[in-house]
Design a protein around this motif. Sequence first.
Motif, PDB file in Angstrom:
ATOM      1  N   THR A  96       0.800  -1.227   0.000  1.00 43.67           N
ATOM      2  CA  THR A  96       0.000   0.000   0.000  1.00 43.67           C
ATOM      3  C   THR A  96       0.831   1.276   0.000  1.00 43.67           C
ATOM      4  O   THR A  96       0.301   2.346   0.278  1.00 43.67           O
ATOM      5  N   PHE A  97       2.104   1.194  -0.335  1.00 49.91           N
ATOM      6  CA  PHE A  97       2.949   2.377  -0.344  1.00 49.91           C
ATOM      7  C   PHE A  97       2.359   3.441  -1.277  1.00 49.91           C
ATOM      8  O   PHE A  97       2.023   3.162  -2.412  1.00 49.91           O
ATOM      9  N   ALA A  98       2.196   4.651  -0.779  1.00 55.88           N
ATOM     10  CA  ALA A  98       1.671   5.793  -1.537  1.00 55.88           C
ATOM     11  C   ALA A  98       0.238   5.568  -2.004  1.00 55.88           C
ATOM     12  O   ALA A  98      -0.175   6.096  -3.031  1.00 55.88           O
ATOM     13  N   CYS A  99      -0.550   4.806  -1.250  1.00 55.66           N
ATOM     14  CA  CYS A  99      -1.935   4.512  -1.644  1.00 55.66           C
ATOM     15  C   CYS A  99      -2.880   5.678  -1.406  1.00 55.66           C
ATOM     16  O   CYS A  99      -4.033   5.637  -1.835  1.00 55.66           O
ATOM     17  N   GLY A 129      -8.298 -11.425  12.749  1.00 53.95           N
ATOM     18  CA  GLY A 129      -8.469 -10.134  13.418  1.00 53.95           C
ATOM     19  C   GLY A 129      -7.818  -8.994  12.657  1.00 53.95           C
ATOM     20  O   GLY A 129      -7.205  -8.109  13.265  1.00 53.95           O
ATOM     21  N   ILE A 130      -7.953  -9.002  11.341  1.00 54.95           N
ATOM     22  CA  ILE A 130      -7.335  -7.969  10.508  1.00 54.95           C
ATOM     23  C   ILE A 130      -8.421  -7.309   9.664  1.00 54.95           C
ATOM     24  O   ILE A 130      -9.352  -7.975   9.228  1.00 54.95           O
ATOM     25  N   GLU A 131      -8.310  -6.004   9.456  1.00 51.60           N
ATOM     26  CA  GLU A 131      -9.289  -5.304   8.631  1.00 51.60           C
ATOM     27  C   GLU A 131      -8.971  -5.514   7.151  1.00 51.60           C
ATOM     28  O   GLU A 131      -7.812  -5.739   6.795  1.00 51.60           O
ATOM     29  N   PRO A 132      -9.970  -5.442   6.295  1.00 54.31           N
ATOM     30  CA  PRO A 132      -9.730  -5.581   4.861  1.00 54.31           C
ATOM     31  C   PRO A 132      -8.777  -4.505   4.349  1.00 54.31           C
ATOM     32  O   PRO A 132      -8.751  -3.379   4.857  1.00 54.31           O
ATOM     33  N   LEU A 133      -7.994  -4.849   3.357  1.00 55.48           N
ATOM     34  CA  LEU A 133      -7.015  -3.930   2.788  1.00 55.48           C
ATOM     35  C   LEU A 133      -7.683  -2.672   2.243  1.00 55.48           C
ATOM     36  O   LEU A 133      -7.141  -1.574   2.373  1.00 55.48           O
ATOM     37  N   GLN A 134      -8.861  -2.814   1.655  1.00 54.79           N
ATOM     38  CA  GLN A 134      -9.592  -1.664   1.121  1.00 54.79           C
ATOM     39  C   GLN A 134      -9.940  -0.677   2.243  1.00 54.79           C
ATOM     40  O   GLN A 134      -9.801   0.532   2.075  1.00 54.79           O
ATOM     41  N   ASP A 135     -10.357  -1.174   3.391  1.00 62.98           N
ATOM     42  CA  ASP A 135     -10.663  -0.303   4.528  1.00 62.98           C
ATOM     43  C   ASP A 135      -9.397   0.388   5.037  1.00 62.98           C
ATOM     44  O   ASP A 135      -9.421   1.573   5.381  1.00 62.98           O
ATOM     45  N   PHE A 136      -8.301  -0.363   5.093  1.00 66.87           N
ATOM     46  CA  PHE A 136      -7.024   0.208   5.517  1.00 66.87           C
ATOM     47  C   PHE A 136      -6.611   1.348   4.581  1.00 66.87           C
ATOM     48  O   PHE A 136      -6.204   2.422   5.029  1.00 66.87           O
ATOM     49  N   LYS A 137      -6.752   1.118   3.275  1.00 65.97           N
ATOM     50  CA  LYS A 137      -6.388   2.130   2.275  1.00 65.97           C
ATOM     51  C   LYS A 137      -7.271   3.369   2.432  1.00 65.97           C
ATOM     52  O   LYS A 137      -6.771   4.493   2.390  1.00 65.97           O
ATOM     53  N   GLU A 138      -8.556   3.181   2.631  1.00 62.79           N
ATOM     54  CA  GLU A 138      -9.472   4.313   2.777  1.00 62.79           C
ATOM     55  C   GLU A 138      -9.162   5.123   4.022  1.00 62.79           C
ATOM     56  O   GLU A 138      -9.234   6.359   4.006  1.00 62.79           O
ATOM     57  N   LYS A 139      -8.785   4.469   5.118  1.00 62.36           N
ATOM     58  CA  LYS A 139      -8.398   5.192   6.335  1.00 62.36           C
ATOM     59  C   LYS A 139      -7.150   6.022   6.097  1.00 62.36           C
ATOM     60  O   LYS A 139      -7.027   7.158   6.560  1.00 62.36           O
ATOM     61  N   ARG A 140      -6.193   5.458   5.369  1.00 65.62           N
ATOM     62  CA  ARG A 140      -4.967   6.191   5.035  1.00 65.62           C
ATOM     63  C   ARG A 140      -5.293   7.410   4.172  1.00 65.62           C
ATOM     64  O   ARG A 140      -4.688   8.467   4.341  1.00 65.62           O
TER      65      ARG A 140
END
Length: 145
Positions: free
Chosen positions: A84-87, A130-141
């Motif tokens: 997710t670098f620079a996402c 116990g991990i959030e989806p990558l899409q949610d992680f990207k949106e938070k970033r």
Amino acid sequence: MVVSNSQEIVDVQIEGVRLEQVTSFKYSEVQIEENGKQDLEINSRLESTLKIYHAMNENFLSRKEISRSTKMNVYKAIYRPILTFACESWVLDRRQRSRMQAMEMKYLRKVKEITRMHRVRNDLIREDIGIEPLQDFKEKRQLTC
């Protein structure tokens, strides 16, 4: 480089030296294209992440002596940041989101020691680990910038 939809040629000179016009370039490890799309950048991220995955697969992910929590700490500290670098500036289409999710699930399924043939849904795997989806992680970033 000129970011536009037209094929206009811009003549830029600095102290009499003409600068070459290119269709893409890499700046601070991020691939920038003249059409504004992120295909080259996403491909680069996926390729880098796949190299890390294969490097860790034999000696790290496949070992039963290493705890799941250690593998997940490596996921959070190394694997996900490379993916997710620079996402923060990405606008992904459905195909790109699917490819990113597939790369994420490749690691998580290996941690859980299950394959796609087990037919376990991605949501259940993430919930169990116990991990959030990558899409949610990207949106938070993206929202923090």
